[in-house]
Write an enzyme that holds these catalytic residues in place. Structure first.
Site, PDB file in Angstrom:
ATOM      1  N   LYS A 132       1.035  -0.915  -0.089  1.00 13.99           N
ATOM      2  CA  LYS A 132       0.312  -0.422  -0.079  1.00 13.99           C
ATOM      3  C   LYS A 132       0.927   1.485   0.249  1.00 13.99           C
ATOM      4  CE  LYS A 132      -4.089   2.207   2.548  1.00 13.99           C
ATOM      5  NZ  LYS A 132      -4.491   1.977   3.602  1.00 13.99           N
TER       6      LYS A 132
ATOM      7  N   SER B  62      -9.743   2.555   2.617  1.00  8.88           N
ATOM      8  CA  SER B  62      -9.085   3.012   1.286  1.00  8.88           C
ATOM      9  C   SER B  62      -7.995   1.954   1.167  1.00  8.88           C
ATOM     10  CB  SER B  62      -7.795   4.383   2.695  1.00  8.88           C
ATOM     11  OG  SER B  62      -7.083   2.969   4.028  1.00  8.88           O
TER      12      SER B  62
ATOM     13  N   SER C 123     -10.243   0.367   7.076  1.00 10.02           N
ATOM     14  CA  SER C 123      -9.701   0.126   5.569  1.00 10.02           C
ATOM     15  C   SER C 123      -8.887  -0.829   4.916  1.00 10.02           C
ATOM     16  CB  SER C 123      -8.746   1.419   5.620  1.00 10.02           C
ATOM     17  OG  SER C 123      -9.341   2.921   5.359  1.00 10.02           O
TER      18      SER C 123
END
Lengths: 95, 483, 496
Positions: free
Chosen positions: B76, B151, B175
């Site tokens: 990420k 997210s 997320s």
């Protein structure tokens, strides 16, 4: 408690975010909606409850007082917007 | 091979049936091909990835390979990665080549895993749809009209579309779990303090926790073995003996007590989601588990509490983005304050600015007690609710999200509606508990449904066992979206 | 109208740790710009603070030294504001629960020969990080930021508004300055900014029990500036009030060149620091055991020592103050007295007199005094036992100084080295006083024979002539005679 346009502008200034009159008006509508949601909190009596700041009930761990870092200025400043003579340059600071 | 588990890939690498360079090339090729459509990656860097793969092959060749050595992992873009662009999905960091590695990145490097690329995400992890990214939205590979969740949407998409065997994510209010659910993969948010936050760009420090995203619980366990561990650089990192999270995977579930919070099974849940979740719980009963009704009476307050605490911490955490030492600086300004104001107005997207404004407001003079302190008190109430519930059960289950993936643009203009979709996941972060999402079927428009499994503190091995036993009896986690 | 000035001080003492309060970067002064600013100090995205045990230990030491309460737990909070020398956009400080709460400082003020004591109460002392520096030299109309100092540990010591004059404020600041150096928590170097004062100044009519509106004067880095700034500020406020105006609460800066204070432009907008507990740092717990351990390591405090010097050694408050001005002086003095316990006052006179003057002259500290306490004590013993006069002793001292080891080694490491230096100089140069009375009598006879005129004048009743004769005898003895003894013999001979 209802949010005012002045609140939005004051907070934007505290947060150093430029906001136009138009943006402030839009933000006011959205923030008001969010604060309507947030206001639900006020219905609960919490007078006997201790605030919870951390997810774990543990105490601060301490570091030994020893220098462990080396000079990496060149690397760190390679990503800086503006540097000169090892200094970060910013618009003139007035005290 | 695209659908192989980490264990299988590891065995193939160890047996030299395939090299890391071959494996990495395969996934890179696929990522390159699919990324223009899915937008799962912000950065792909073949040269660096392949160099890492080469090094991994040497490591494996010398007999020093570990379970994840040579396996490509998508990272990420919230994890600082030395020499890689690390944007956090923001224009603010669109030019930021990180000069250092996050703890998590360092741990993957130490075992010789390959970084296959940096995944797209909601800007500064603020969002539930991946629509707030400066780099554009990620598409849901099951239905490109749908959001992947957020997210960690890029990571979820990358794993779901088999662009990477596994990925990392971070979870502040859901997320990891929500995009895992919406993309039909497995994701785990560990107990707060298990995975170091050092080098993970902070959103809300007391809630943020990194964790793995993969196809299966077994893969998650292998990932967590690498990610979890004490880090002296993070004051909130917990000093604990290292664990093998795969150790309990094969345990039978006889006598497992599953708590079903009555507040979770309400009319707000879409019928398709409820059906899939109930079917999964039925499957657990078949596996020997029993269910008990529990109560989490303050569930309803989790969203308001979260939208005070997370923005408050974020407003302060994001003050460092000021155009002085790194990142974006506005090109034109009158003076210092104007430079700050323009840099931050131009560098942050609207959702981030909105949350900074909320956070600044709730911390400001005269409002602190009514909002911030009240929210912290309610946070404790919510943690106490969970403690009560866990007296009656071993794990808590429910839907990860009340709906399947929604359409792109459907909620982006209504932040409140967007926030409310995180109701189930948020309370877990407030309490600091571990939780995961696993795929348990498909709903409306054939979009995936996730089952939310919440464990007690440090119960990761048990939760993984619970998830794994289900996955031995189901194949939702092996299904791939059509390209 | 009679005005009274009310002053409270906030002192920032830089703690003498090797590394910063939340990072492993060095705190050494004088490095190249930003060479000591590590990832944490620069607030790179994702970095986190970890608290330095050494900083906490020093805060505990301070708390114990001022009789304060050491809080456990104490909490770190973020103070949010934007400034280019503040990389995170917030300063990690302590707000609601500081590490040290309460306590007091006892002042001795000697002014115009009058001795006065005063207690200044402390509100709190809390740990926080320092900011970097903005350099205002012109970089094409821009400022340069050096973050080496960012993250240096500070103890902010906040007093109650207990002081009523700039003299008291300076006495407080000096006492605190001595204390922090004494207990080894701060090097006290004011030029380098290790000890900085902010003064909160207000005025009110004498007899009023209400505080006036205060102004805070920032960053006073010398005692002289502190005094001048307070005096100026009090006058400024009084003038405004006497003209019927009112005081605006403000943060002000002192301009040493003009001797004036002015409002700080950067602090013009009303501050709202949005303090909240730092989620990156957990509550700081300080165990009773730790406090006990620190207590054991504390030296005798200057205040205790002052009292002891006055009571046990019979020194004046003034002497006691000077001898406890820092720990190097006091240790040196104590070592000298240790070798010559019979005359602490003589020891005090020489330590504060000759030794101090010579050291000052060479810009050295007592710690590296070239003469060891044992060497000095031997010289003083020779004054006391009449071997040499005080005047000769000064000459011997000068020679001892010249011969002693001039290298900067602490005297503590020179124990037993050349302790007979004074005697060697006295003997080799024959400086012993002539105390043999027959020898002196011979000298007196010679002088009387050579000065018949003076003898006659004395006999005619001129006492002045006697002094002239004493002088002659001393001259003949080349200063080595004991003047009292000379007097006695001379008077005897003249009246025989």
């Amino acid at each position: 408690m209802s949010l005012s346009l002045d609140d939005v502008k004051r907070v934007a200034n505290l947060a150093r975010i430029e906001i136009s009159e138009d943006e402030a008006r839009k933000a006011l509508i959205q923030l008001s909606g969010i604060f309507d949601l947030i206001e639900q909190m006020q219905a609960v009596d919490t007078s006997a409850i201790t605030p919870m700041s951390h997810a774990q009930d543990v105490m601060q761990r301490l570091r030994a007082d020893a220098v462990t870092e080396i000079d990496q200025r060149e690397l760190f400043q390679s990503v800086a917007p503006q540097v000169e003579a090892g200094l970060y340059l910013v618009p003139k600071v007035i005290e | 091979m695209l659908n192989a588990s980490l264990k299988q890939l590891s065995a193939m690498l160890a047996a030299r049936k395939i090299s890391s360079v071959e494996l990495t090339s395969e996934f890179l090729k696929r990522s390159r091909a699919l990324n223009p459509e899915y937008n799962a990656f912000i950065t792909l860097d073949e040269r660096t990835s392949l160099a890492q793969a080469q090094a991994a092959d040497i490591l494996i060749g010398s007999g020093r390979g570990q379970p994840l050595t040579g396996i490509p992992i998508a990272q990420k873009d919230i994890f600082c990665t030395k020499g890689w662009l690390t944007t956090c999905g923001s224009k603010m960091l669109s030019n930021f080549i990180s000069p250092y590695d996050a703890h998590v990145i360092g741990r993957f490097n130490a075992v010789g895993a390959v970084n296959i690329g940096k995944t797209n995400m909601d800007e500064f992890a603020m969002g539930s749809s991946n629509e707030t990214s400066f780099y554009g939205p990620v598409k849901n590979p099951w239905d490109t009209a749908a959001v992947p969740g957020g997210s960690s949407g890029g990571s979820a998409c990358a794993v779901a579309a088999r662009m990477a065997p596994a990925a990392t994510g971070t979870d502040t209010g859901g997320s990891i779990r929500q995009p895992a659910a919406l993309c039909g993969i497995s994701g785990l948010k560990p107990t707060y303090g298990l995975v170091s936050r050092y080098g993970m760009v902070a959103f809300a420090s007391s809630l943020d926790q990194g964790g793995p995203m993969a196809k299966s619980a077994e893969d998650l366990a292998l990932m967590l073995n690498v990610m979890a561990g004490f880090d002296a650089r993070d004051s909130t990192s917990l000093e604990r003996e290292p664990e093998d999270y795969t150790r309990d995977l094969e345990k039978p579930l006889d006598g497992l007590r599953i708590g079903l919070p009555k507040e979770y099974f309400v009319k707000e849940i879409d019928e398709d989601v409820a059906r899939a979740v109930e079917a999964a719980i039925g499957q657990y009963r078949k596996l020997g588990a029993e269910t008990v009704e529990v109560s989490l009476p303050n569930t309803k307050l989790s969203v308001p509490v979260y939208y005070v605490l997370a923005p408050a911490e974020a407003s302060s955490n994001l003050s460092r983005f000021d155009g002085v030492r790194y990142g974006y600086r506005a090109p034109d300004y009158l003076d210092l304050n104007d430079m700050y104001r323009k840099t931050r107005a131009q560098g942050f997207g609207s959702e981030v600015k909105r949350r900074i404004l909320i956070g600044t407001y709730v911390l400001s003079h005269g409002y602190y007690d009514a909002y911030y302190i009240q929210a912290q008190k309610l946070r404790r109430l919510m943690a106490q609710d969970f403690a009560e519930a866990f007296k009656q059960c071993d794990v808590i289950m429910g839907p990860t999200s009340p709906t399947v993936a929604f359409d792109l643009g459907e909620r982006s203009s209504d932040p409140v509606q967007m926030y409310l979709s995180d109701a189930y996941t948020i309370a877990v972060n407030l309490a600091g508990l571990p939780a995961m999402s696993i795929p348990v079927g498909f709903g409306h428009k054939n979009r995936p449904v996730g089952l939310h499994i919440i464990g007690n503190y440090f119960a990761e091995a048990q939760m993984l066992n619970v998830a794994h036993q289900y996955q031995l009896e189901s194949d939702w986690h092996t299904r791939m979206p059509k390209e | 109208m009679q005005w009274e000035t009310v002053i409270g001080l906030e002192v920032h003492a830089q703690l003498s740790t090797e590394s910063k309060i939340f990072s492993g970067a060095s705190t050494a002064f004088g490095a190249a710009p930003n060479a000591e600013a590590c990832a944490v100090d620069l607030a790179l995205p994702g970095v986190l603070p970890v608290l330095n045990r050494g900083a906490v230990e020093r805060a505990i030491r301070f708390g114990l030294a001022v009789g304060a309460k050491v809080n456990s737990p104490s909490i770190f909070a973020r103070k949010n504001y934007f400034y280019p020398d503040l990389p995170k956009g917030y300063q990690i400080s302590q707000y609601e629960l500081p590490v040290v709460e309460g306590g007091h400082i006892q002042l001795q003020i000697v002014q115009d020969g009058k001795e006065q004591e005063k207690i200044v109460r402390l509100v709190r002392a809390h740990l926080e990080e320092d900011a970097g520096k903005s350099l205002h030299e012109d970089f094409h109309g821009m400022s340069g930021i050096d973050l080496n100092r960012a993250g240096t540990p500070l103890l902010e010591i906040v007093s109650e508004p207990d002081m009523r004059s700039s003299v008291e404020a300076v006495a407080y600041a000096k006492t605190l300055h001595t204390l922090v150096r004494w207990i080894g928590i701060c090097d006290g170097n004011m030029q380098e900014g290790s000890f900085r004062c902010d003064a909160n100044v207000s005025v009110r009519l004498r007899g009023s029990d209400k505080l006036g509106t205060r102004c805070e004067i920032k960053n006073l880095n010398s005692f002289r500036f502190l005094e001048k700034a307070i005096d100026y500020e009090a006058r400024r406020q009084i003038e405004i009030l006497e003209d019927g105006g009112s005081i605006q609460q403000q943060t002000r800066l002192f301009d040493p060149e003009k001797g004036e204070t002015r409002a700080m432009r950067s602090k013009e907008d009303a501050q709202d620091y949005r303090y909240f507990p730092d989620p990156d740092l957990l509550p700081l717990e300080i165990s009773g055991n730790w406090i006990e351990e620190v207590k054991k390591g504390l030296p005798e405090l200057p205040q205790q020592m002052r009292t002891r010097l006055e009571h046990d050694y019979g020194l004046s408050m003034y002497d006691a103050l000077l001898l406890t001005a820092d720990r190097d002086i006091s240790e040196y003095y104590e070592a000298v007295v240790g070798k010559l316990p019979s005359d602490p006052k003589l020891c005090a006179n020489w330590v504060m007199g000759e030794v101090s003057a010579y050291l000052n002259n060479e810009g050295r500290s007592f710690d590296v005094c070239p003469l060891s306490p044992a060497q000095l004590a031997q010289l003083l013993l020779r004054i006391k036992d009449g071997t040499i006069s005080g005047k000769i002793a000064k000459d011997v001292f000068r020679q001892m100084w010249a011969q002693a080891d001039a290298e900067s080694i602490s005297w503590k490491n020179r124990e037993g080295v050349d302790e007979g230096l004074a005697d060697r100089i006295i003997d080799s140069q024959g400086l012993r006083q002539i105390s043999d009375s027959s020898a002196l009598e011979n000298l007196v006879y010679e002088v009387l024979a050579a000065n018949p005129k003076s003898v006659e004048e004395f006999k005619a009743g001129k006492e002045k002539a006697f002094n002239a004769l004493v002088g002659q005898v001393m001259k003949a003895a080349r200063g080595k005679a004991n003047p009292a003894q000379v007097n006695e013999i001379l008077r005897k001979k003249l009246t025989e």
